[in-house]
Design an enzyme around this catalytic site. Structure first.
Site, PDB file in Angstrom:
ATOM      1  N   PHE A 192       1.223  72.887 -33.356  1.00 54.95           N
ATOM      2  CA  PHE A 192       2.590  72.834 -32.835  1.00 54.95           C
ATOM      3  C   PHE A 192       3.462  73.743 -33.688  1.00 54.95           C
ATOM      4  O   PHE A 192       3.647  73.501 -34.871  1.00 54.95           O
ATOM      5  CB  PHE A 192       3.180  71.416 -32.832  1.00 54.95           C
ATOM      6  N   ASP A 234       2.837  77.345 -41.728  1.00 52.49           N
ATOM      7  CA  ASP A 234       3.988  76.695 -41.089  1.00 52.49           C
ATOM      8  C   ASP A 234       4.213  75.361 -41.795  1.00 52.49           C
ATOM      9  O   ASP A 234       3.515  74.381 -41.528  1.00 52.49           O
ATOM     10  CB  ASP A 234       3.733  76.502 -39.590  1.00 52.49           C
ATOM     11  N   LYS A 247      13.496  72.361 -40.549  1.00 50.70           N
ATOM     12  CA  LYS A 247      13.779  70.923 -40.575  1.00 50.70           C
ATOM     13  C   LYS A 247      14.587  70.492 -41.803  1.00 50.70           C
ATOM     14  O   LYS A 247      15.791  70.651 -41.807  1.00 50.70           O
ATOM     15  CB  LYS A 247      12.468  70.140 -40.393  1.00 50.70           C
TER      16      LYS A 247
HETATM   17  C1  PLP Z   1       9.334  71.017 -35.559  1.00 49.74           C
HETATM   18  C2  PLP Z   1       8.337  72.083 -35.826  1.00 49.74           C
HETATM   19  C3  PLP Z   1       8.550  73.404 -35.373  1.00 49.74           C
HETATM   20  C4  PLP Z   1       9.718  73.790 -34.494  1.00 49.74           C
HETATM   21  O1  PLP Z   1      10.952  73.571 -35.100  1.00 49.74           O
HETATM   22  P1  PLP Z   1      12.288  73.515 -34.180  1.00 49.74           P
HETATM   23  O2  PLP Z   1      13.396  73.456 -35.187  1.00 49.74           O
HETATM   24  O3  PLP Z   1      12.187  72.284 -33.337  1.00 49.74           O
HETATM   25  O4  PLP Z   1      12.298  74.754 -33.369  1.00 49.74           O
HETATM   26  C5  PLP Z   1       7.610  74.349 -35.730  1.00 49.74           C
HETATM   27  N1  PLP Z   1       6.543  74.043 -36.465  1.00 49.74           N
HETATM   28  C6  PLP Z   1       6.305  72.789 -36.907  1.00 49.74           C
HETATM   29  C7  PLP Z   1       5.102  72.516 -37.743  1.00 49.74           C
HETATM   30  C8  PLP Z   1       7.180  71.766 -36.590  1.00 49.74           C
HETATM   31  O5  PLP Z   1       6.934  70.522 -36.985  1.00 49.74           O
END
Ligand code: PLP
Length: 402
Positions: free
Chosen positions: A143, A228, A257
């Site tokens: 994700f 990520d 985040k």
């Molecule tokens: C939440 C998340 C995203 C996307 O972040 P947004 O601020 O919602 O666009 C990307 N990668 C990971 C691992 C995430 O948990």
């Protein structure tokens, strides 16, 4: 909805906001620390923490103070002009993460997009990959966000189906399978993009040695490692970055985040100067990225993380969380995954679905969310007290064993 929502907030939502979410039927009107209060004054423990955007809890006083002070100075300049905080924010974030350069953005998906663009540019300008042919290797179950390019390499049909045509240039290999990853590497490989722990997939920790092996495969192929850490980073797992547990360094880290302290969206790509340095003026940008308000809150977040207090809390409270949840595993009720104050509770067949468990927990005053069908995701704010954590865990264990 009468009893839960006498004032009709949920009805209004459902009538006027697009139906791209399926929230629990609870209406929050205020919050502090690890606690949420609904419109009727009922209190709940927050066991989701905005998917780790609220690592420091709701309205942490140092973060609110930084935001308030900046609201009275200047909030937005655009990158057309310099402002006093951008350089300081970037320097402090680079120092905190042991990196050399920072590309500030807003949302997580935007930062992932930025890392993809930078990796491609680096492949053409530095590695010498023929123009238009670069590939990025990603993992199944990933994700990384919701943009058209990012859903192009999702393996979740709900997230992807209906949104084509898709962006080419991505190779998907099974998460945790080092042989498959090595086989996918080619001279045209620009990068491997990976979550050190897969959050949305259910807080899945890869097998020991996988991340170090991924680093070695990148080195062997002359490709970049992009981690990520939007959800796994910034103290969630008990270290600043989840990769730190493995002693592995990435070339680029994607942060988001919690970087915005739960106040506003702040994201960044941080990493090597030899990679981020390929960008030239005009090649990439964002009207809001690196704005003064974001930098003020981001610097206060960095100061909290620099103390190491939240990493220690996550480490210690996380050990307790995993020890207590393990009783569910011992009784065959659920498998537990995760690290630090972060867990996936994978409910055994015959038990409630993740959604049913989350609804039952709501009735017990604990708010969390399912990940996949049979998985509950647990990620309380790192400021939660030991006794509040225990109260929430009592409810979880009770709901899953009765
Ligand atoms: C939440 C998340 C995203 C996307 O972040 P947004 O601020 O919602 O666009 C990307 N990668 C990971 C691992 C995430 O948990």
């Amino acid at each position: 909805m009468g009893l839960i929502d006498p004032l009709g907030f949920i009805d209004t939502d459902e009538q006027w906001s697009a139906h791209n979410y399926h929230p629990l039927p609870v209406v929050i009107s205020s919050a502090e620390g690890a606690w949420l209060t609904d419109a009727s004054g009922r209190r709940y423990l927050d066991f989701l923490a905005g998917y780790s955007a609220l690592n420091f809890g709701h309205r942490h006083p140092a973060l609110v103070a930084a935001a308030m002070e900046q609201l009275n100075r200047v909030t937005l300049t655009s990158r057309a002009f310099h402002h006093t905080l951008l350089g300081l924010f970037c320097r402090e974030l680079a120092e905190l993460t042991g990196t050399e350069m920072v590309l500030p953005m807003n949302t997580g998906a935007e930062a992932v997009e930025s890392a993809i663009k930078v990796a491609r540019l680096w492949a053409y300008r530095v590695k010498g990959v023929p123009d238009g042919t670069a590939e990025i290797v990603v993992a199944s179950g990933n994700f990384h966000g919701r943009t058209t390019t990012i859903v192009s390499f999702s393996t979740d049909e709900t997230a992807r189906a209906g949104f084509g045509p898709f962006t080419p240039g991505f190779v998907i290999v099974p998460y945790g399978d080092l042989d498959a990853l090595r086989d996918a590497m080619a001279p045209r490989t620009a990068a491997v993009l990976v979550e050190p722990i897969q959050g949305e997939a259910g807080v899945l920790v890869p097998p020991p040695g996988y991340l170090a092996g991924t680093r070695a495969a990148c080195d062997a192929a002359g490709a970049l490692l992009i981690a990520d850490e939007i959800q796994s980073g910034l103290a969630r797992t008990g270290e600043l970055l989840a990769l730190d547990h493995e002693g592995v360094r990435a070339d680029l880290y994607v942060l988001g985040k919690a970087l915005g302290g739960g106040i506003l969206p702040v994201s960044a790509v941080v990493g090597k100067r030899s990679v981020l340095g390929v960008l030239r003026p005009g090649e990439h940008g964002s009207t809001f990225g690196g704005n003064p308000l974001a930098c003020a809150v981001g610097r206060a977040v960095i100061a909290l993380l620099a103390s190491g207090e939240f990493q220690s809390r996550s480490h210690e409270l996380g050990a307790h969380l995993h020890q207590r949840l393990h009783t569910l595993a011992k009784h065959g009720v659920a498998q537990i995954t995760g690290r630090g104050l972060w867990a996936g509770v994978h409910i055994a067949p015959g038990g409630p679905t993740g959604r049913q468990a989350a609804e039952a927990l709501m009735g017990r005053g604990v708010l969390c969310k399912e990940a996949h069908h049979m998985t509950l995701r647990i990620s309380p704010p790192l400021v939660i007290t030991h006794s509040d954590l225990d109260d929430g865990l009592n409810a979880i264990i009770d709901v899953l064993t009765h």
